[in-house]
Structures are given as C-alpha cells and as structure tokens.
Design a protein around this motif. Structure first.
Motif, PDB file in Angstrom:
ATOM      1  N   SER A 175      -9.207   0.382  -0.426  1.00 49.64           N
ATOM      2  CA  SER A 175      -9.480   0.752  -1.819  1.00 49.64           C
ATOM      3  C   SER A 175      -8.962  -0.276  -2.810  1.00 49.64           C
ATOM      4  O   SER A 175      -9.399  -0.317  -3.964  1.00 49.64           O
ATOM      5  N   THR A 176      -8.019  -1.132  -2.384  1.00 53.58           N
ATOM      6  CA  THR A 176      -7.468  -2.152  -3.288  1.00 53.58           C
ATOM      7  C   THR A 176      -8.309  -3.419  -3.324  1.00 53.58           C
ATOM      8  O   THR A 176      -7.997  -4.335  -4.087  1.00 53.58           O
ATOM      9  N   LEU A 229     -18.541   0.574  -3.136  1.00 55.68           N
ATOM     10  CA  LEU A 229     -18.414  -0.588  -2.266  1.00 55.68           C
ATOM     11  C   LEU A 229     -19.704  -1.408  -2.321  1.00 55.68           C
ATOM     12  O   LEU A 229     -20.764  -0.943  -1.914  1.00 55.68           O
ATOM     13  N   THR A 251     -10.968  -5.100  -4.703  1.00 59.65           N
ATOM     14  CA  THR A 251     -11.837  -4.968  -5.867  1.00 59.65           C
ATOM     15  C   THR A 251     -12.235  -6.336  -6.406  1.00 59.65           C
ATOM     16  O   THR A 251     -11.633  -7.354  -6.077  1.00 59.65           O
ATOM     17  N   ASN A 297       0.811  -1.213   0.000  1.00 55.84           N
ATOM     18  CA  ASN A 297       0.000   0.000   0.000  1.00 55.84           C
ATOM     19  C   ASN A 297       0.848   1.269   0.000  1.00 55.84           C
ATOM     20  O   ASN A 297       0.352   2.357   0.259  1.00 55.84           O
ATOM     21  N   GLU A 325      -4.825  -1.852   1.740  1.00 53.45           N
ATOM     22  CA  GLU A 325      -5.702  -0.692   1.809  1.00 53.45           C
ATOM     23  C   GLU A 325      -7.096  -1.099   1.340  1.00 53.45           C
ATOM     24  O   GLU A 325      -7.233  -1.836   0.352  1.00 53.45           O
ATOM     25  N   HIS A 364     -15.045  -3.330  -3.935  1.00 49.51           N
ATOM     26  CA  HIS A 364     -15.270  -2.176  -4.805  1.00 49.51           C
ATOM     27  C   HIS A 364     -15.451  -2.637  -6.250  1.00 49.51           C
ATOM     28  O   HIS A 364     -14.675  -3.453  -6.752  1.00 49.51           O
ATOM     29  N   GLY A 371     -15.701   2.081  -8.277  1.00 45.94           N
ATOM     30  CA  GLY A 371     -15.206   2.430  -6.954  1.00 45.94           C
ATOM     31  C   GLY A 371     -16.260   2.363  -5.885  1.00 45.94           C
ATOM     32  O   GLY A 371     -16.017   2.757  -4.734  1.00 45.94           O
ATOM     33  N   GLU A 414     -12.543   0.556   7.015  1.00 40.49           N
ATOM     34  CA  GLU A 414     -11.101   0.757   7.112  1.00 40.49           C
ATOM     35  C   GLU A 414     -10.310  -0.535   7.289  1.00 40.49           C
ATOM     36  O   GLU A 414      -9.099  -0.537   7.088  1.00 40.49           O
TER      37      GLU A 414
END
Length: 355
Positions: free
Chosen positions: A333-334, A235, A336, A50, A331, A229, A233, A302
């Motif tokens: 956001s990764t 969730l 997916t 990250n 992270e 995600h 993007g 988080e």
C-alpha cells in the motif's frame, strides 16, 4: 512501554530531488532497514517502516541498544549490515535476516551481525521532542549517544554544501546511495515526505501484480508486471521487469506459485477493464506482433520490488525497468506515485530549435 511516544510510530519520509538543496543539514543515505528504536528500561522494540516489529530478528541490536542507549528513549535510524571486508553495506545479507526460525535468526546474528545507525531523537526520558527543530534534536542526539560504542553509531551530518557534495561523490564507493537533506527547523512529521533525498539513480518500489511466462518454457518467468497506487488507492500498471538469468526465471516461477490468484480477486480484473482503468488486460496481444500473446498470470499484490528506471512517460515507465532488489520491509500500500521523482518540464520546441 510507558514512553512519550509508544510503538508503533511511522517514520518521517523523504522525497527525491534532482540536486542537493542549499541551506540544509546533510546526512549520508544509508542502505538498510529504516527503524525506530524504543527503549524503556529493559524493554526494547525495533519498529519497521511498515510499523511491524523487527525486534526478534536482530537480537544483537537489542543487546547493543540496552548497552548504549539512554534508559528511556525513542530514536529514528537504520539497521544495516556492514561488510567491512568488502567495504560496502550488504543489503542482501540484511534481507536474509528476516527469517521465521529462531535457530536461523540466532545463527545469522552471529554470521552477519547488524548495526544501528541513529539519525534523529524523537523522545528522551519523559519529553516528546518531535516539535523541536531538527538542529536541536541533532544536538541532543549527539550528546545522548556520545559514549555509544559499535554496533551503535550516530550518522555523520554537515551543514556545509561543499562537504555534502564531496560526500555524495565519495560515499557511494562504500555502498551508500546518496544524501538526505533536512531543514534546520524541521519538526518530526511521521509519514510525511518533508525531507529530501538525493540519489545516484532513479528507483521505485513497486507492487508485483502478475507475470508472463518466458517464450522458452512454461515454468520460467518472462517478465514481472509492476503496479503503483495512484491518489485514489487504485493499483495502476506501470511497466515490467524482465532481465533475469534463466536459472532465476525458473526459481521465480516456483517461488511465485503460492501467490497465483484469479482475475476476480485481482485489481486488474475484467470489471476494472470495463470501467476504463489502466490494466495490462487492455492489450493482451502485441500491437507490433499480432501473434504474440501478452496475457498474464495474476498474482495477489503482496510482494514489493525495487526497480531502476530512467524516466516516466505519463503514468508508466518509458522503458523496461531493471530489477534492483526485493523489499520485504515495504507494504504494497505504500508503493505510490508520490515516491517518484518529478522531472522539471522543458519545452520540446526549444530543444528541437536549439543549436
């Protein structure tokens, strides 16, 4: 640092495949923290997946880098904790190394020392090697670390498919979780899923976005709600994990309280519900039992957890997923859908009519 590649650099990634692809170079898949190590003289930086530095958590790895790596170099690899007594990699011990207290870091460095396994050479001296084919980078890596001593290692590699199959069968017994396959002419492509990974089980890294309380008590976790995600993007709710010992359910409840938030600040809020997004709020009562409350407590998204699953049905796990481990190195956001294995479609009618 004054290197051809300076931190942070995102590592090149792998996408799961069902079988070992022929005609490539094969390596064991290590169970540790993916790390790109930068050395410029007396300066060392250990970058994480990250892109946050892990240097302070692994002083023994820094010392090993200074003693074994070339003066100016960038190497992609894995930080691991090898438990030779139990003949396995110890990911749980590795997770515990990420600690804020310097005294604890020092103690753990002595009690559960980490190693660094190198598997790609990105820069050497003043030369950026990322545009070279992988087989050439591999040759240069072996030569650059030919005199390296433990705890620095160069990962085994082979271009023989039969050897790779044997490794896949045998290395699991040592705590490794599959193989990585790389094209011989593959250039280094940060943050691109251009390698292949072959694992013994399906896993996914998911965002923990909420929980439901256990039926036995209000201070116990019943299940954790998972999200991935999508390409926008957003969730998306993908399923739950819920098989925990009772003591763990209570510990998780206390551990997650600082992350409790309101729906207004949550991806699965009423606005998303009204707009038609897939969220757990669409069915807050059970379709099987009208009296069963399925409402949940929202958490700030988080934390990342790795789960085992069998297969997908649409955008969700077909069955309840199983807890594998926490992933403090990832992270949210990764997390997916891109990471998921895409099973080859097969005609159901053909299955039904087969004899």
């Amino acid at each position: 640092m004054q290197l051809p590649l300076n931190p942070p650099v995102k590592p090149m990634l792998a996408k799961p495949v069902a079988d070992i692809p022929p005609g490539q170079i094969y390596e064991p898949k290590w169970d540790g923290f993916r790390s790109i190590v930068f050395r410029d003289g007396d300066e060392v930086e250990i970058g994480s997946r990250n892109e946050k530095p892990m240097t302070r958590y692994f002083p023994e790895v820094v010392e090993a880098v200074l003693g074994n790596l070339p003066e100016r170099v960038v190497i992609d690899g894995e930080v691991i904790v090898a438990d030779t007594g139990r003949n396995t990699l110890d990911f749980e011990a590795l997770q515990q190394r990420i600690h804020p207290a310097a005294s604890r870091v020092k103690l753990l460095a002595e009690q559960t020392p980490a190693s660094f396994v190198a598997f790609d050479l990105l820069a050497l001296g003043d030369e950026d090697l990322t545009e070279l084919p992988f087989h050439k980078r591999r040759e240069m890596l072996v030569k650059a670390l030919e005199n390296a001593k433990p705890p620095v290692y160069v990962t085994p590699a082979t271009d023989d498919l039969d050897t790779a199959r044997r490794w896949f069968a045998e290395f699991e017994g040592a705590g490794l979780d599959g193989l990585i396959a790389k094209g011989r002419d593959l250039t280094y492509q940060p943050d691109k899923r251009v390698m292949s990974k072959i694992k013994h089980k399906r896993t996914a890294d998911c965002v923990v976005a909420g929980y439901r309380v256990h039926k036995s008590a209000e201070n116990r976790i019943g299940s954790l709600l998972l999200g991935l995600h999508d390409e926008r993007g957003v969730l998306v709710s993908v399923g739950v994990i819920g098989s925990f010992p009772m003591k763990v359910r209570e510990e998780l409840f206390a551990e997650l309280q600082p992350l409790v938030t309101t729906f207004e600040d949550h991806p699965w809020n009423w606005a998303a519900h009204e707009q038609g997004e897939r969220t757990p709020r669409k069915n807050e009562v059970s379709r099987w039992n009208a009296g069963k409350d399925l409402s949940f407590v929202p958490l700030r998204p988080e934390r990342v957890v790795e789960v085992r699953y069998d297969y997908m049905e649409g955008v969700r796990f077909r069955h309840t997923a199983q807890f594998e481990r926490w992933r403090p190195d990832r992270e949210p956001s990764t997390c997916t859908y891109e990471q998921l294995e895409r099973p080859v479609r097969f005609d159901l009618a053909e299955v039904l009519t087969s004899r």
